[in-house]
Enzyme design. Structure first.
Site, PDB file in Angstrom:
ATOM      1  N   CYS A 188      24.226  52.461  31.536  1.00  0.00           N
ATOM      2  CA  CYS A 188      25.178  51.565  32.204  1.00  0.00           C
ATOM      3  C   CYS A 188      26.622  51.771  31.763  1.00  0.00           C
ATOM      4  O   CYS A 188      27.530  51.154  32.332  1.00  0.00           O
ATOM      5  CB  CYS A 188      24.772  50.126  31.983  1.00  0.00           C
ATOM      6  N   HIS A 323      30.978  43.108  30.443  1.00  0.00           N
ATOM      7  CA  HIS A 323      29.729  43.746  30.859  1.00  0.00           C
ATOM      8  C   HIS A 323      28.835  42.688  31.491  1.00  0.00           C
ATOM      9  O   HIS A 323      28.189  42.954  32.501  1.00  0.00           O
ATOM     10  CB  HIS A 323      29.047  44.412  29.666  1.00  0.00           C
ATOM     11  N   HIS A 360      24.380  44.427  39.057  1.00  0.00           N
ATOM     12  CA  HIS A 360      24.622  45.453  38.048  1.00  0.00           C
ATOM     13  C   HIS A 360      24.492  46.822  38.715  1.00  0.00           C
ATOM     14  O   HIS A 360      23.411  47.198  39.168  1.00  0.00           O
ATOM     15  CB  HIS A 360      23.602  45.309  36.923  1.00  0.00           C
TER      16      HIS A 360
END
Length: 781
Positions: A188, A323, A360
């Protein structure tokens, strides 16, 4: 100074890429002159900004694959335009272009338009981050393979287009652009790492202008993986920083930025910059493969170092795009890290997670969220953290609950990934008075401090040298399918079992894939020969891991479980399928908490790793870099190799080099990239490399070739290397087999061993087969 070889026809769009010395001045100021964004909230900057202004989110039922056995049933999805996007890709191959690649092309178009660049001319390199790459193409390959015992037409094309480099090369072909394509895969954090690495290239003068970003599309394997981990919100709606948050939601999208030195922007009279790319840092969280350190030590470090590089203090940061996934562990760890880093200043910093609106985006998240920071600065507004009913007590910052106008001059964005990769980017308004960047040395010599190898020849660089020098025959086995039957032979050369006590009794190794064990063996030998201890505490060491297919054994096993018994797919396997798992395990064993990255690419990508290593060293991020190229073999890979030629033998292994600046070991040099988009250009580039100064400087030096021992496949290289019969030539692929991501690294390890034993130079040709070729020379110090 190394002379540059002209690498493309004058009518083609070509690039600069300076592999060894700085032939342009290092730049203290890096500008963002263009940006493109595609997300579930819109296909461009305007649509995304309009969505943020009305606090819109977009989570819809997943229909592209079966989710009936999953806890979560929704995701944030992009609706692509119906128009044909790839005009230079033959129609028969259009189906091989992944959805994520189409999103990326749209983002590239917008970024170039915003930067007032008609095409990619003047772009020196493309660096793209992705977590899953073209996973949908790989899934198609696997399903097609297990459905039939016969050879199936089209499988070779699926093998090639599964590779992200091939997908990005299709974008390069749209602009007839020839240059280095680097694919970063740090889960990620990939998109943020790609932008940070692009900044580093410009800072050192290796490039003047770089296109950087990230992307990922929804994929069945990945969706199922997060679901088995119980990481997805059962409701399908994520609530980052809410006290009762219960998981994330997946999304898809892409974003890129045009980064250029202030000097390069001024030369072309670029439009007013969107921002200054002011600071970047990356570090590694050694706590766990998938869970963050509760104290957020790596996050604290990246925020502190990125702000130090930008010359700003916490109280000068106006907005943090977090995040903020919405999982219980991640959000509290990040909020605590922000508080520890910023102290009392945390209360004055606006904070939000835009994943609450778009999910995400995995490898695309860092790049998309960087562009959102640029939007906030340009428009002087703040995007919201949606769906928060009660703010978690760990949040001490100004959590933005709804879109609002605000003064935004300095922004910071965090990206944290599986494997422990943490990255922070800092952007400032153009023209902001920032701390001058330290200038790297104007020249440096890259040296090899240590070498290690694991191959079908055995565990050790000496076994590699002896076996290839003697051309000793190695045993071949027939690869057996673990699923279904096959009616044609698939030869395979495997790595023999590791000698007793060679590998450490490290808990992570017990469940790790074969590629991790091979990488660990090669790494420990290289570090030992370089004088490092075989225990934790490796000092200021960085790790760059290169691979082609990655952890294919676990990927195939997990995806088969997803297809056959979806409710029983193992959550223990999924984390081991990510590309950066091997580097994460090695970092955890060695105690390497600084920069650790994984590059995906063909065998020649090891040279892109060399260039990145030299950049890290010259910027002073690390004192040594452990560079690894590795691959593991299974029946899927063995079958793939036979589609290139039925007599080709698949293989596996790893090789590692410890690199340093101006050391006492052999000197390592490489050519500029020989970029190609078709077979004709491939031949042209190889000829230019062989006629170039790096290769011809020592015509008597031994040659480490890429020849396979199969006449049809070797004809071109034999034609281009007429001197091979007059000098010592070693053919590791002909002896060991085709080890893909390990092959180039094994060539370099072999060249280093030849130099060590003969005290003379050696040359290696890494021809690639997708889009990049290089020549390398190793010579005595």
């Amino acid at each position: 100074m190394l002379l540059l070889v002209k690498l493309s026809h004058p009518s083609r769009t070509s690039c600069r890429f300076y592999p060894r010395f700085f032939v342009v001045p290092p730049s203290p100021t890096i500008l963002v002159t263009g940006a493109g964004i595609v997300s579930p909230l819109g296909l461009n900057w305007r649509e995304n900004e309009a969505s943020f202004r009305v606090n819109r989110m977009n989570f819809t039922p997943v229909t592209s694959f079966d989710v009936s056995e999953r806890i979560a049933k929704t995701a944030a999805q992009v609706v692509l335009p119906e128009e044909r996007l790839f005009l230079r890709t033959p129609r028969r191959r259009e189906a091989l272009i992944d959805r994520g690649t189409k999103m990326l092309l749209l983002a590239v178009r917008e970024a170039l338009e915003m930067a007032k660049m008609p095409n990619l001319s003047g772009i020196d390199a493309i660096i793209i981050g992705t977590s899953a790459g073209a996973m949908s193409v790989g899934q198609d390959y696997f399903r097609t393979a297990i459905a039939s015992p016969n050879r199936v037409p089209g499988q070779l094309s699926r093998v090639e287009f599964y590779q992200p480099q091939k997908q990005i090369a299709a974008i390069a072909a749209e602009y007839d652009w020839h240059g280095p394509i680097l694919i970063v895969s740090n889960a990620c954090a990939s998109g943020a790492n790609a932008i940070g690495d692009a900044m580093a290239m410009i800072q050192t003068g290796r490039a003047r202008r770089v296109l950087a970003g990230g992307y990922d599309a929804l994929a069945e394997l990945v969706f199922a993986g997060f679901d088995t981990l119980r990481a997805l919100a059962p409701s399908g709606i994520p609530r980052p920083f809410d006290a009762a948050r219960d998981g994330l939601a997946l999304g898809e999208g892409a974003a890129v930025v045009v980064l250029e030195s202030a000097e390069a922007a001024a030369e072309r009279h670029a439009p007013e910059a969107l921002a200054t790319a002011a600071g970047y840092s990356t570090a590694t969280d050694l706590h766990h493969l998938t869970q963050p350190d509760p104290e957020g030590k790596a996050a604290i470090r990246t925020m502190r170092e990125a702000c130090a590089a930008a010359g700003v203090s916490p109280h000068e940061v106006d907005y943090i795009n977090s995040h903020g996934t919405g999982t219980p562990y991640n959000d509290v760890a990040e909020a605590s890290a922000i508080q520890a880093w910023a102290g009392e200043a945390a209360r004055g910093i606006a904070l939000s997670s835009t994943k609450s609106a778009m999910g995400h985006l995995l490898g695309g998240a860092g790049a998309v969220e960087a562009v959102i920071c640029l939007m906030a600065m340009r428009g002087q507004w703040l995007p919201a953290s949606l769906n928060v009913r009660e703010t978690d007590a760990s949040v001490q910052s100004d959590l933005v609950h709804t879109w609002r106008e605000a003064k935004v001059n300095v922004t910071l964005t965090n990206s944290f990934g599986f494997g422990g990769t943490n990255a922070t980017l800092v952007f400032a308004q153009p023209g902001a008075q920032l701390k001058p960047r330290p200038q790297p040395p104007l020249s440096s010599r890259l040296s090899i401090a240590g070498v290690g190898a694991v191959s079908p020849a055995g565990w050790g660089a000496q076994a590699l040298l002896q076996t290839v020098t003697r051309a000793s025959p190695l045993p071949v086995t027939q690869s057996q399918r673990t699923v279904g039957q096959r009616d044609w032979p698939c030869a395979l050369r495997t790595v023999p079992p590791a000698p007793a006590d060679l590998l450490p009794k490290f808990p992570r190794l017990r469940r790790a894939s074969a590629i991790t064990r091979f990488s660990m063996g090669a790494a420990l030998e290289a570090l030992s020969s370089a004088g490092f201890p075989k225990a934790a505490g490796a000092g200021r060491l960085g790790i760059i891991q290169c691979m082609f297919n990655g952890c294919v054994q676990f990927s195939g096993k997990f995806y088969h479980e997803v297809l056959e018994t979806p409710a029983l797919a193992s959550p223990l396997i999924f984390p081991e399928t990510v590309y950066n798992a091997p580097a994460s395990h090695i970092a955890a064993f060695l105690g390497v908490n600084g920069p650790v990255t994984t590059l995906i690419g063909e065998s020649s990508a090891i040279v892109e790793g060399i260039a990145m290593a030299q950049t890290w060293l010259e910027l002073g991020w690390v004192d040594h870099v452990l560079l690894i190229g590795a691959e593991e073999a299974d029946w899927v890979g063995a079958e793939a190799v036979t589609y290139y030629h039925p007599d080709m033998v698949a293989a596996e292994g790893a090789a590692a080099l410890v690199l340093a600046l101006n050391g006492s070991g052999p000197t390592l040099e490489h050519s500029p990239v020989g970029a190609f988009l078709n077979e004709t250009e491939h031949t042209e580039k190889l000829r230019e490399l062989i006629e170039g100064p790096l290769w011809t400087a020592d015509a008597s030096a031994p040659e480490i070739t890429a020849q396979t021992g199969i006449p049809l496949l070797d004809a071109l290289e034999k034609e281009l290397l007429p001197q091979a019969s007059k000098v010592q030539a070693l053919h590791p692929r002909a002896v060991l087999g085709e080890s893909m991501g390990a092959a180039g690294a094994l060539q370099l390890a072999l060249a280093a061993e030849v130099v060590r034993t003969t005290r003379s130079s050696a040359r290696a040709l890494l021809p690639g087969n997708l889009c990049s070729a290089y020549a390398v020379r190793v010579s005595p110090a």
